[in-house]
Design a protein around this motif. Structure first.
Motif, PDB file in Angstrom:
ATOM      1  N   TYR A 179      55.178 112.588  11.819  1.00 32.02           N
ATOM      2  CA  TYR A 179      56.368 113.369  12.096  1.00 32.02           C
ATOM      3  C   TYR A 179      56.320 114.696  11.337  1.00 32.02           C
ATOM      4  CZ  TYR A 179      58.317 108.875  13.598  1.00 32.02           C
ATOM      5  OH  TYR A 179      58.537 107.676  14.227  1.00 32.02           O
ATOM      6  N   CYS A 180      56.736 115.763  11.998  1.00 33.05           N
ATOM      7  CA  CYS A 180      56.935 117.013  11.281  1.00 33.05           C
ATOM      8  C   CYS A 180      58.422 117.182  11.011  1.00 33.05           C
ATOM      9  CB  CYS A 180      56.381 118.204  12.044  1.00 33.05           C
ATOM     10  SG  CYS A 180      57.122 118.484  13.668  1.00 33.05           S
ATOM     11  N   ALA A 181      58.722 117.932   9.972  1.00 33.98           N
ATOM     12  CA  ALA A 181      60.103 118.114   9.560  1.00 33.98           C
ATOM     13  C   ALA A 181      60.279 119.486   8.941  1.00 33.98           C
ATOM     14  CB  ALA A 181      60.505 117.028   8.572  1.00 33.98           C
ATOM     15  N   ALA A 182      61.503 120.000   9.018  1.00 32.52           N
ATOM     16  CA  ALA A 182      61.824 121.310   8.476  1.00 32.52           C
ATOM     17  C   ALA A 182      62.931 121.177   7.432  1.00 32.52           C
ATOM     18  CB  ALA A 182      62.267 122.256   9.584  1.00 32.52           C
ATOM     19  N   SER A 183      62.805 121.938   6.354  1.00 32.18           N
ATOM     20  CA  SER A 183      63.764 121.879   5.259  1.00 32.18           C
ATOM     21  C   SER A 183      64.358 123.251   4.989  1.00 32.18           C
ATOM     22  CB  SER A 183      63.075 121.379   4.001  1.00 32.18           C
ATOM     23  OG  SER A 183      63.935 121.473   2.884  1.00 32.18           O
TER      24      SER A 183
ATOM     25  N   ARG B 295      64.473 131.490  15.687  1.00 27.53           N
ATOM     26  CA  ARG B 295      63.911 132.687  15.065  1.00 27.53           C
ATOM     27  C   ARG B 295      63.854 132.616  13.554  1.00 27.53           C
ATOM     28  NH1 ARG B 295      67.718 137.173  17.570  1.00 27.53           N
ATOM     29  NH2 ARG B 295      69.234 135.516  17.133  1.00 27.53           N
ATOM     30  N   THR B 296      64.297 131.480  12.979  1.00 31.25           N
ATOM     31  CA  THR B 296      64.346 131.381  11.521  1.00 31.25           C
ATOM     32  C   THR B 296      63.272 130.457  10.970  1.00 31.25           C
ATOM     33  OG1 THR B 296      65.973 129.595  11.689  1.00 31.25           O
ATOM     34  CG2 THR B 296      66.806 131.856  11.476  1.00 31.25           C
ATOM     35  N   PHE B 297      62.254 130.170  11.767  1.00 30.81           N
ATOM     36  CA  PHE B 297      61.201 129.243  11.342  1.00 30.81           C
ATOM     37  C   PHE B 297      60.617 129.637  10.000  1.00 30.81           C
ATOM     38  CE2 PHE B 297      57.821 126.264  11.695  1.00 30.81           C
ATOM     39  CZ  PHE B 297      56.659 126.907  11.284  1.00 30.81           C
ATOM     40  N   SER B 298      60.398 130.915   9.784  1.00 29.31           N
ATOM     41  CA  SER B 298      59.726 131.364   8.573  1.00 29.31           C
ATOM     42  C   SER B 298      60.565 131.161   7.317  1.00 29.31           C
ATOM     43  CB  SER B 298      59.335 132.843   8.698  1.00 29.31           C
ATOM     44  OG  SER B 298      60.490 133.632   8.874  1.00 29.31           O
ATOM     45  N   SER B 299      61.825 130.823   7.453  1.00 29.28           N
ATOM     46  CA  SER B 299      62.663 130.596   6.278  1.00 29.28           C
ATOM     47  C   SER B 299      62.649 129.143   5.827  1.00 29.28           C
ATOM     48  CB  SER B 299      64.106 131.020   6.566  1.00 29.28           C
ATOM     49  OG  SER B 299      64.698 130.175   7.541  1.00 29.28           O
ATOM     50  N   TYR B 300      62.032 128.258   6.603  1.00 28.78           N
ATOM     51  CA  TYR B 300      62.018 126.833   6.292  1.00 28.78           C
ATOM     52  C   TYR B 300      60.708 126.414   5.648  1.00 28.78           C
ATOM     53  CZ  TYR B 300      65.967 126.315   9.513  1.00 28.78           C
ATOM     54  OH  TYR B 300      67.177 126.424  10.128  1.00 28.78           O
ATOM     55  N   ALA B 301      60.789 125.526   4.684  1.00 28.64           N
ATOM     56  CA  ALA B 301      59.601 124.776   4.302  1.00 28.64           C
ATOM     57  C   ALA B 301      59.375 123.718   5.378  1.00 28.64           C
ATOM     58  CB  ALA B 301      59.787 124.116   2.952  1.00 28.64           C
ATOM     59  N   MET B 302      58.117 123.353   5.566  1.00 26.76           N
ATOM     60  CA  MET B 302      57.765 122.364   6.578  1.00 26.76           C
ATOM     61  C   MET B 302      57.018 121.205   5.933  1.00 26.76           C
ATOM     62  SD  MET B 302      59.009 123.599   9.342  1.00 26.76           S
ATOM     63  CE  MET B 302      58.254 122.490  10.548  1.00 26.76           C
ATOM     64  N   GLY B 303      57.182 120.044   6.516  1.00 27.24           N
ATOM     65  CA  GLY B 303      56.500 118.876   5.974  1.00 27.24           C
ATOM     66  C   GLY B 303      55.987 117.967   7.078  1.00 27.24           C
ATOM     67  N   TRP B 304      55.025 117.171   6.714  1.00 24.04           N
ATOM     68  CA  TRP B 304      54.533 116.097   7.577  1.00 24.04           C
ATOM     69  C   TRP B 304      54.749 114.764   6.858  1.00 24.04           C
ATOM     70  CZ3 TRP B 304      52.959 116.529  12.539  1.00 24.04           C
ATOM     71  CH2 TRP B 304      52.577 117.786  13.009  1.00 24.04           C
ATOM     72  N   PHE B 305      55.236 113.804   7.612  1.00 23.51           N
ATOM     73  CA  PHE B 305      55.412 112.443   7.128  1.00 23.51           C
ATOM     74  C   PHE B 305      54.735 111.512   8.129  1.00 23.51           C
ATOM     75  CE2 PHE B 305      58.605 112.880   3.732  1.00 23.51           C
ATOM     76  CZ  PHE B 305      58.946 114.207   3.891  1.00 23.51           C
ATOM     77  N   ARG B 306      54.537 110.264   7.740  1.00 24.55           N
ATOM     78  CA  ARG B 306      53.948 109.315   8.671  1.00 24.55           C
ATOM     79  C   ARG B 306      54.537 107.926   8.449  1.00 24.55           C
ATOM     80  NH1 ARG B 306      47.726 108.983   6.294  1.00 24.55           N
ATOM     81  NH2 ARG B 306      48.217 107.810   4.383  1.00 24.55           N
TER      82      ARG B 306
ATOM     83  N   ILE C 269      47.472 121.321   5.317  1.00 27.90           N
ATOM     84  CA  ILE C 269      48.654 121.788   6.040  1.00 27.90           C
ATOM     85  C   ILE C 269      48.613 123.311   6.089  1.00 27.90           C
ATOM     86  CG2 ILE C 269      50.109 121.746   3.966  1.00 27.90           C
ATOM     87  CD1 ILE C 269      52.454 120.912   5.836  1.00 27.90           C
ATOM     88  N   LEU C 270      48.881 123.847   7.260  1.00 24.85           N
ATOM     89  CA  LEU C 270      48.828 125.292   7.494  1.00 24.85           C
ATOM     90  C   LEU C 270      50.033 125.679   8.335  1.00 24.85           C
ATOM     91  CD1 LEU C 270      45.155 125.257   8.767  1.00 24.85           C
ATOM     92  CD2 LEU C 270      45.842 126.145   6.547  1.00 24.85           C
ATOM     93  N   ARG C 271      50.407 126.934   8.274  1.00 24.68           N
ATOM     94  CA  ARG C 271      51.468 127.403   9.157  1.00 24.68           C
ATOM     95  C   ARG C 271      51.157 128.810   9.655  1.00 24.68           C
ATOM     96  NH1 ARG C 271      56.886 127.029   6.130  1.00 24.68           N
ATOM     97  NH2 ARG C 271      57.704 127.978   8.051  1.00 24.68           N
ATOM     98  N   ASP C 272      51.658 129.078  10.840  1.00 23.64           N
ATOM     99  CA  ASP C 272      51.539 130.403  11.440  1.00 23.64           C
ATOM    100  C   ASP C 272      52.955 130.817  11.819  1.00 23.64           C
ATOM    101  OD1 ASP C 272      51.202 132.649  13.038  1.00 23.64           O
ATOM    102  OD2 ASP C 272      49.386 131.879  13.977  1.00 23.64           O
TER     103      ASP C 272
ATOM    104  N   TRP D 241      57.774 128.177   2.690  1.00 25.41           N
ATOM    105  CA  TRP D 241      58.118 129.066   3.805  1.00 25.41           C
ATOM    106  C   TRP D 241      57.050 130.122   4.048  1.00 25.41           C
ATOM    107  CZ3 TRP D 241      58.776 134.346   3.298  1.00 25.41           C
ATOM    108  CH2 TRP D 241      58.785 134.822   1.981  1.00 25.41           C
ATOM    109  N   SER D 242      56.416 130.598   2.999  1.00 26.33           N
ATOM    110  CA  SER D 242      55.420 131.659   3.137  1.00 26.33           C
ATOM    111  C   SER D 242      54.021 131.119   3.360  1.00 26.33           C
ATOM    112  CB  SER D 242      55.422 132.521   1.885  1.00 26.33           C
ATOM    113  OG  SER D 242      55.005 131.746   0.773  1.00 26.33           O
ATOM    114  N   GLY D 243      53.843 129.842   3.106  1.00 25.00           N
ATOM    115  CA  GLY D 243      52.507 129.275   3.196  1.00 25.00           C
ATOM    116  C   GLY D 243      51.721 129.372   1.901  1.00 25.00           C
ATOM    117  N   SER D 244      52.329 129.946   0.876  1.00 24.66           N
ATOM    118  CA  SER D 244      51.596 130.172  -0.366  1.00 24.66           C
ATOM    119  C   SER D 244      51.503 128.935  -1.238  1.00 24.66           C
ATOM    120  CB  SER D 244      52.270 131.291  -1.168  1.00 24.66           C
ATOM    121  OG  SER D 244      53.589 130.912  -1.524  1.00 24.66           O
ATOM    122  N   SER D 245      52.332 127.947  -0.959  1.00 29.07           N
ATOM    123  CA  SER D 245      52.363 126.734  -1.777  1.00 29.07           C
ATOM    124  C   SER D 245      52.273 125.507  -0.883  1.00 29.07           C
ATOM    125  CB  SER D 245      53.650 126.691  -2.593  1.00 29.07           C
ATOM    126  OG  SER D 245      53.729 125.505  -3.345  1.00 29.07           O
ATOM    127  N   THR D 246      51.387 124.603  -1.253  1.00 31.49           N
ATOM    128  CA  THR D 246      51.236 123.346  -0.523  1.00 31.49           C
ATOM    129  C   THR D 246      51.185 122.187  -1.511  1.00 31.49           C
ATOM    130  OG1 THR D 246      48.822 123.542  -0.523  1.00 31.49           O
ATOM    131  CG2 THR D 246      49.988 124.413   1.405  1.00 31.49           C
TER     132      THR D 246
END
Length: 123
Positions: free
Chosen positions: A94-98, A26-37, A69-72, A52-57
């Motif tokens: 790979y996706c990752a959460a910070s 339930r805390t997904f929205s508090s994490y920044a997310m990233g993609w690596f390869r 990169i987008l998030r819902d 976390w808010s999607g406002s910065s990429t």
């Protein structure tokens, strides 16, 4: 947090794919997310990150202008829209959460990792 990446596959050069990464918890929205390869025989590298808010990429130079990169947060999902794919984009993604909510471009900043999904760009 558990992460499940999907959407990889075989695509022709110039084509598009959209990767998805579904997160549990339930805390997904508090994490920044990233993609690596990680390409065959190479080290894993940063692709993109979103706050976390999607406002910065932020993107690696190699994908800037082609990948988005987008998030819902309502769906606990982050996406990587990949357009104008090139053979050099072939890799396991790979996706990752910070816990850092702002998003960073280095692997050590990320606390949770998904299992990876293979993208192959070839004619």
């Amino acid at each position: 947090v558990q992460l499940q990446a999907s959407g990889g596959g075989l695509v022709s050069p110039g084509g598009s794919l959209r990767l998805s990464c579904a997160a549990s918890g339930r805390t997904f929205s508090s994490y920044a997310m990233g993609w690596f390869r990680q390409a065959p025989g190479k080290e894993r590298e940063f692709v993109a990150t979103i706050s976390w808010s999607g406002s910065s990429t932020y993107y690696a130079d190699s994908v800037k202008g082609r990948f988005t990169i987008l998030r819902d947060n309502a769906k606990n999902t982050v996406y990587l829209q990949m357009n104008t794919l090139k053979p050099e984009d072939t890799a396991v993604y790979y996706c990752a959460a910070s816990h850092n909510p702002h998003g960073l471009d280095y692997q050590m900043a990320y606390d949770y990792w998904g299992q990876g999904t293979l993208v192959t760009v070839s004619s």
